[in-house]
Scaffold this active site. Sequence first.
Site, PDB file in Angstrom:
ATOM      1  N   SER A   1     -38.355  58.427   1.960  1.00 24.09           N
ATOM      2  CA  SER A   1     -39.025  59.710   2.160  1.00 24.09           C
ATOM      3  C   SER A   1     -38.305  60.919   1.574  1.00 24.09           C
ATOM      4  CB  SER A   1     -39.264  59.942   3.653  1.00 24.09           C
ATOM      5  OG  SER A   1     -38.043  60.082   4.351  1.00 24.09           O
TER       6      SER A   1
ATOM      7  N   LYS B   1     -39.942  65.543  11.689  1.00 25.35           N
ATOM      8  CA  LYS B   1     -39.268  66.171  10.556  1.00 25.35           C
ATOM      9  C   LYS B   1     -39.526  67.672  10.510  1.00 25.35           C
ATOM     10  CE  LYS B   1     -38.863  62.066   7.707  1.00 25.35           C
ATOM     11  NZ  LYS B   1     -39.056  61.441   6.392  1.00 25.35           N
TER      12      LYS B   1
END
EC number: 3.4.21.53
Length: 365
Positions: A257, A302
């Site tokens: 990611s 996140k």
Amino acid sequence: MPRRTVTMLASTLMLIALLCAGVLIPVPYAEMSPGPTVNTLGEHDGEPVLQISGHKTYPADGHLNMTTVRVTGADYRMNLVEAVYGWLAHDSKIVPHDTLYPDGKTEEQSSQENAEEFSQSQESAKVAALKALHFPVKSWVIVSTVVKGSPAEGRLHAGDVIKAVDGTAVRQPADVAKLVTKRKPGQDVVFTIVPAKDQAAAEKAHKEAAGTRNVTITTRASDDGGAKRAIVGISAGTDHTFPFTVDIKLADVGGPSAGLMFALGIYDKLTPGSLTGGTFVAGTGTIDDDGTVGPIGGIEMKTVGARAKGARYFLTPAGNCASAAKDTPDGLTLVKVKTIGDALDALQDIRGGDVAALPKCAAKG
């Protein structure tokens, strides 16, 4: 003893019993929470995250932070009390254990897979950034892994360059499986390769590898429960030659990611000026060699972690926009991106103060 006292005592004992049961009873869940966020333009553990040699670089200010998610281990068994606390907490997410560790995957297996994905994301980030800057990048298909006990073991090796299968040129990793499965299980298939050691020597000498050899392998039937097809027991990948050296120094991180943010950091260091204009920008997203940005897991954690560190803008894969926009931290603007080009355009708007022009995430996608 008065009836009221008896009732209160019984209720207290029942509550204690329920709490004990909650602590002792394991539940099939795992926890996700915000992990560390690292500025790709800065340093980590005393050394620059991005190290480029063989080409001029430029100073960069601001932040282009990659973000991570912490998860409980595969062997950790959460109890009911912990699960309830996690469900009520804003900065954590409780998910089924199998979501993080499917098919009984062990923590060791998961860590190995994450490490491989992280390594691949770094390579793709380099390719995407250099392509966006029009640097020449040579690519070829290689043997990525060889399954132990498979027909290919001892015949092919990780790093071998695959030029052709049964005489048909290979241009993409997916071509290998397509060509192998044209055979029936038990039939021979011929790989035209450049051995890994020859390719490595040619790269070191900055030359094209000379000469190929043919390797014949007898296929066997697949055993994955689907329709039987011919396999040899390898996975194919892509390797590259870069015009100069780009190293990414970041340990104890896994998964794919961080690809987008690595690519942007590399781009920033190779161009004059500042992509962010000194602004704190964070983000996430996989990236492929052509610069396409893909969705990731744990987006809500996140964004929380990024805002807690001071991020004002968060570059968000289009596929994650709907989920992220449902609970956006105060003071954080979610910017939708589909490609590295979208991200560069958004950064131009951010440093120019044209926030109205940003493609923002909405709860409906």
